[in-house]
Design a protein around this motif. Structure first.
Motif, mmCIF file in Angstrom:
data_model
loop_
_atom_site.group_PDB
_atom_site.id
_atom_site.type_symbol
_atom_site.label_atom_id
_atom_site.label_comp_id
_atom_site.label_asym_id
_atom_site.label_seq_id
_atom_site.Cartn_x
_atom_site.Cartn_y
_atom_site.Cartn_z
ATOM 1 N N GLY A 438 0.807 -1.206 0.000
ATOM 2 C CA GLY A 438 0.000 0.000 0.000
ATOM 3 C C GLY A 438 0.845 1.262 0.000
ATOM 4 O O GLY A 438 1.888 1.331 0.657
ATOM 5 N N VAL A 439 0.398 2.274 -0.752
ATOM 6 C CA VAL A 439 1.108 3.555 -0.839
ATOM 7 C C VAL A 439 0.134 4.694 -0.562
ATOM 8 O O VAL A 439 -1.084 4.494 -0.529
ATOM 9 C CB VAL A 439 1.771 3.738 -2.216
ATOM 10 C CG1 VAL A 439 2.834 2.675 -2.451
ATOM 11 C CG2 VAL A 439 0.728 3.688 -3.332
ATOM 12 N N ALA A 440 0.681 5.890 -0.407
ATOM 13 C CA ALA A 440 -0.137 7.033 0.015
ATOM 14 C C ALA A 440 -1.035 7.554 -1.095
ATOM 15 O O ALA A 440 -2.156 7.986 -0.850
ATOM 16 C CB ALA A 440 0.766 8.149 0.533
ATOM 17 N N ASN A 441 -0.545 7.539 -2.336
ATOM 18 C CA ASN A 441 -1.317 8.122 -3.429
ATOM 19 C C ASN A 441 -0.888 7.508 -4.759
ATOM 20 O O ASN A 441 0.070 6.724 -4.822
ATOM 21 C CB ASN A 441 -1.139 9.646 -3.460
ATOM 22 C CG ASN A 441 0.326 10.051 -3.423
ATOM 23 O OD1 ASN A 441 1.120 9.652 -4.270
ATOM 24 N ND2 ASN A 441 0.704 10.839 -2.416
ATOM 25 N N LYS A 464 -3.468 2.027 1.141
ATOM 26 C CA LYS A 464 -2.611 2.825 2.016
ATOM 27 C C LYS A 464 -2.000 1.910 3.091
ATOM 28 O O LYS A 464 -1.404 0.899 2.762
ATOM 29 C CB LYS A 464 -3.385 3.998 2.603
ATOM 30 C CG LYS A 464 -3.819 5.015 1.543
ATOM 31 C CD LYS A 464 -4.512 6.187 2.146
ATOM 32 C CE LYS A 464 -4.746 7.284 1.108
ATOM 33 N NZ LYS A 464 -5.551 6.839 -0.048
ATOM 34 N N ALA A 465 -2.209 2.240 4.375
ATOM 35 C CA ALA A 465 -1.708 1.362 5.438
ATOM 36 C C ALA A 465 -2.858 0.694 6.190
ATOM 37 O O ALA A 465 -2.662 0.156 7.278
ATOM 38 C CB ALA A 465 -0.846 2.160 6.410
ATOM 39 N N THR A 466 -4.050 0.718 5.592
ATOM 40 C CA THR A 466 -5.228 0.186 6.279
ATOM 41 C C THR A 466 -5.366 -1.322 6.126
ATOM 42 O O THR A 466 -6.089 -1.951 6.905
ATOM 43 C CB THR A 466 -6.502 0.858 5.749
ATOM 44 O OG1 THR A 466 -6.630 0.595 4.341
ATOM 45 C CG2 THR A 466 -6.432 2.363 5.965
ATOM 46 N N GLN A 467 -4.717 -1.921 5.119
ATOM 47 C CA GLN A 467 -4.774 -3.364 4.925
ATOM 48 C C GLN A 467 -3.351 -3.901 4.783
ATOM 49 O O GLN A 467 -2.886 -4.194 3.685
ATOM 50 C CB GLN A 467 -5.610 -3.714 3.692
ATOM 51 C CG GLN A 467 -7.097 -3.471 3.877
ATOM 52 C CD GLN A 467 -7.896 -3.934 2.677
ATOM 53 O OE1 GLN A 467 -8.038 -3.215 1.695
ATOM 54 N NE2 GLN A 467 -8.427 -5.139 2.751
ATOM 55 N N PRO A 468 -2.643 -4.010 5.896
ATOM 56 C CA PRO A 468 -1.244 -4.468 5.844
ATOM 57 C C PRO A 468 -1.139 -5.837 5.176
ATOM 58 O O PRO A 468 -1.942 -6.737 5.432
ATOM 59 C CB PRO A 468 -0.850 -4.538 7.328
ATOM 60 C CG PRO A 468 -1.818 -3.641 8.029
ATOM 61 C CD PRO A 468 -3.085 -3.749 7.270
ATOM 62 N N GLY A 469 -0.120 -5.961 4.337
ATOM 63 C CA GLY A 469 0.125 -7.237 3.673
ATOM 64 C C GLY A 469 -0.461 -7.332 2.292
ATOM 65 O O GLY A 469 -0.133 -8.258 1.533
ATOM 66 N N MET A 470 -1.343 -6.396 1.906
ATOM 67 C CA MET A 470 -1.899 -6.396 0.550
ATOM 68 C C MET A 470 -0.852 -5.851 -0.406
ATOM 69 O O MET A 470 -0.168 -4.870 -0.101
ATOM 70 C CB MET A 470 -3.162 -5.549 0.498
ATOM 71 C CG MET A 470 -4.322 -6.103 1.306
ATOM 72 S SD MET A 470 -4.988 -7.631 0.617
ATOM 73 C CE MET A 470 -5.708 -7.044 -0.921
ATOM 74 N N ALA A 471 -0.746 -6.469 -1.572
ATOM 75 C CA ALA A 471 0.311 -6.072 -2.504
ATOM 76 C C ALA A 471 -0.021 -6.500 -3.921
ATOM 77 O O ALA A 471 -0.918 -7.326 -4.157
ATOM 78 C CB ALA A 471 1.651 -6.685 -2.074
#
Length: 662
Positions: A438-441, A464-471
């Motif tokens: 996840g990135v900011a924009n 963003k940082a709301t779903q850690p591990g998603m890529a």
């Protein structure tokens, strides 16, 4: 006085004749229903006789015939074109058959209008061609159900529903597309899209968001992948993003005791398939914002697999977070590098072994590492790589990256934003493989994705940082149709404490001492967890910033304004500078800070005319001052902050700001 009930056996006997009659009626009705579709072509063919008799009677005269001939010819051509156009989503054979039938029917009608349908040989040709076409349609109906029956048969299946859903909603948003070869799996549906003339896979990719919205699907449900063999038939994949809504606990090592050449299982795609990556032969860039789980999911996920492979040697460089990321994994690592001095020492030692590794492979007639070649496969994982790139010699690092790929090793650099201010473009080109959390924009996403992923609709900014591990990943082992499909890295626990505890236990169960390395690799990690820890600690005691002999606290320098760049005093770039004594090139002696800055200012004054320049254009400054690239980068940042330089991160170019008005 209730109703008298008839025994079951007597009812069956008394009504046996009725039951037999009903069964016979149903059989006859079923036979008629099956036979009716086969009579349609014959009825239509026979109907051509009265129609052509009517047109001959109306327009067969000498005065009307020329006009009728022209009109019927144009009508037949238009009807043929319409038939060809509306049947473009059918099977090629069906399209040819329907269009050919239209050509023959309209042509015979024209001839019968001119000569009379009963004239010879018009009647003979009509009977021959009509009978042949009717029989051909019968064969088609018997061998392969027509489109209507096929749709009815699949209407309640995943394939049938997807076909109707996709084509209908695509039409609503202005996209004409057909669908065939639909394959429904447990968690995904794939199909071949047939684009209309002039449309491209990119057009369909741009429309996927609108199709998802119209169909009421979760964002990211549809992925369109170009087909290299046929640009007009991209692959469409429908899957469920909600499958990855919750963390997925780590399953354990996928292939313990096998070679690192075998795929590494690190994540789960949203279509329910495992993401398995092949690392040998590739370098990898890992990018994502703070909190996106680059380390606890990405790094630990890869490390957890690598340490279970018998021929892997894992070395981790982290001068920023130190024990926070490395601590739980220490027993399983062949070498830990966590200071600047140790980092420089390690890369120098690694560079010194590459020629020997290449010679070893050449002696075995190998142009690349492979399982059983006699060398451990090196994986050098650099956490918070921007901090490392800021002080090492990037030219040497680039050369190392080129050689290591052929010498049996992979570099992995992990950072928050891989733009040109954090790392040189040429290094990014050495990577090839990308993993973006996840990135900011969307602007940040550009640096973590390939063009193909962006075109296919990958949007890491949605997490963003709301779903850690998603890529998103584009790496060897990941199929082309999945490079823009979200995946979620396997989680080591449901809390931070559980993650650390479980990962530490796994690393303790797979120590580096159980994976002895070859003699060449042993030169940079001879005794895992012992000898090089002491050596690196000794190097850290005497560590200084050799890029600037007068600075020992880089953070303080950024926070404290340089008195030489006082914003309160106007700067005249055209003013003559004090003469600076030149140092002999290649002398290895380093100038003090004041003298070195004067040399740099003089070099920058050459670009006062507004020309753009890059750090490589200041290489002569390094030769003169004896300082390193990190010092140049730092001084340029200071001047940007002071307002005397402008920087374009897209092109990594600088420009001296005009101060004539000051």
């Amino acid at each position: 006085m209730g109703r008298k009930k008839t025994p079951a056996h007597s009812g069956g006997t008394a009504e046996g004749g009725v039951i037999h009659d009903k069964v016979l009626q149903r059989a006859i009705a079923g036979g008629v229903a099956k036979a009716l579709p086969h009579t349609v072509p014959w009825i239509a063919g026979a109907g051509m006789l009265p129609v052509s008799a009517l047109t001959h009677g109306l327009w067969g005269g000498a005065q009307a015939l020329p006009w009728a001939t022209a009109g019927l010819a144009l009508s037949g051509a238009a009807l043929t074109a319409v038939t060809w156009a509306i049947s473009r989503y059918r099977h090629p054979l069906g399209r040819m058959q329907s269009t050919g039938t239209t050509v023959v029917a309209s042509g015979w009608l024209l001839a019968a209008t001119i000569t009379s349908p009963t004239a010879r040989p018009t009647l003979d040709i009509g009977l021959w061609l009509g009978g042949t076409l009717a029989a051909a349609w019968n064969v088609r109906n018997i061998v392969r159900p027509n489109e209507a029956n096929e749709d009815q048969g699949s209407a309640l299946t995943g394939a049938g529903l997807f076909k109707r859903m996709f084509t209908a909603n695509a039409e609503k948003v202005g996209v004409e597309v057909g669908v065939r070869n639909v394959k429904a799996g447990a968690h995904r549906i794939t199909a071949t899209a047939e684009l209309s003339d002039g449309d491209t896979a990119e057009d369909l990719q741009k429309a996927t968001g609108a199709i998802e919205a119209t169909a009421g699907l979760p964002m990211g449900s549809i992925v369109v992948t170009p087909n290299r063999r046929n640009a007009g038939e991209p692959t469409v994949t429908l899957s469920n993003p909600m499958l990855l809504e919750e963390p997925i606990l780590w399953f354990g090592p996928s292939r313990p005791g096998e070679s690192v050449a075998e795929p590494l299982r690190v994540a789960l795609f949203q279509d329910g398939e495992m993401a398995e990556v092949i690392l040998p032969g590739a370098h990898l860039q890992v990018m994502g914002m703070t909190g996106a789980a680059k380390t606890t999911a990405g790094a630990w996920g890869f490390w957890g697999e690598l340490i279970t492979r018998e021929d892997s040697a894992l070395i981790v460089v982290d001068i920023t977070k130190g024990e926070q990321s490395i601590g739980p994994a220490r027993p399983a690592l062949h070498r830990v590098v966590n200071t600047k001095a140790a980092t420089k020492k390690f890369f120098a030692e690694l560079q010194a072994t590459l020629s020997e590794r290449l010679d070893h492979l050449a002696a075995k007639d190998l142009i690349a590492w492979q399982e059983g070649c006699g060398l451990s496969y090196l994986v050098v994982w650099i956490e918070e790589a921007a901090d490392v790139f800021d002080f090492i010699d990037m030219d040497e690092f680039t050369n190392l990256a080129r050689m290591l790929r052929s010498a049996g090793g992979s570099l992995v650099w992990s950072l928050q934003r891989a733009d040109s201010t954090q790392m040189p473009t040429i290094v990014k080109g050495q990577g090839g493989s990308k993993l973006c959390f996840g990135v900011a924009n969307a602007h940040d996403a550009h640096w973590g994705l390939s063009e193909e992923q962006e075109d296919a609709g990958a949007r890491p900014e949605q997490w963003k940082a709301t779903q850690p591990g998603m890529a998103y990943g584009e790496m060897p082992g990941i199929a082309a149709e999945r490079i823009a499909m979200p995946m979620r890295f396997l989680d080591w626990g449901t809390s931070n404490e559980a993650r650390v505890r479980n990962f530490r236990a796994h690393c303790a169960a797979w120590p580096a001492t159980a994976r002895p390395v070859d003699p060449i690799t042993a030169k940079i990690c001879p005794t895992p967890g012992a000898a090089y820890v002491a050596a690196d600690q000794a190097a850290a005691v005497n560590e200084t910033d050799d890029n600037d002999p007068e600075v020992t606290n880089v953070t303080a320098e950024y926070l404290t304004p340089d008195p030489e760049l006082d914003d309160s005093q106007p700067v005249d770039l055209d003013a003559p500078l004090d003469e600076v004594e030149d140092a002999p090139l290649g002398s290895g002696e380093k100038m003090n800070s004041a003298t070195a800055n004067a040399v740099l200012d003089k070099a920058l004054s050459e670009f006062a005319d507004g020309r753009e320049f890059q750090p490589r254009d200041l290489r002569h400054v390094l030769d003169t001052t004896g300082l390193g690239r990190g010092w140049i980068q730092k001084q340029l940042k200071v001047r940007i902050a002071a307002g005397s330089l402008e920087h374009d991160p897209e092109t990594n170019t600088y420009r001296v700001r005009a101060l004539a008005h000051a």
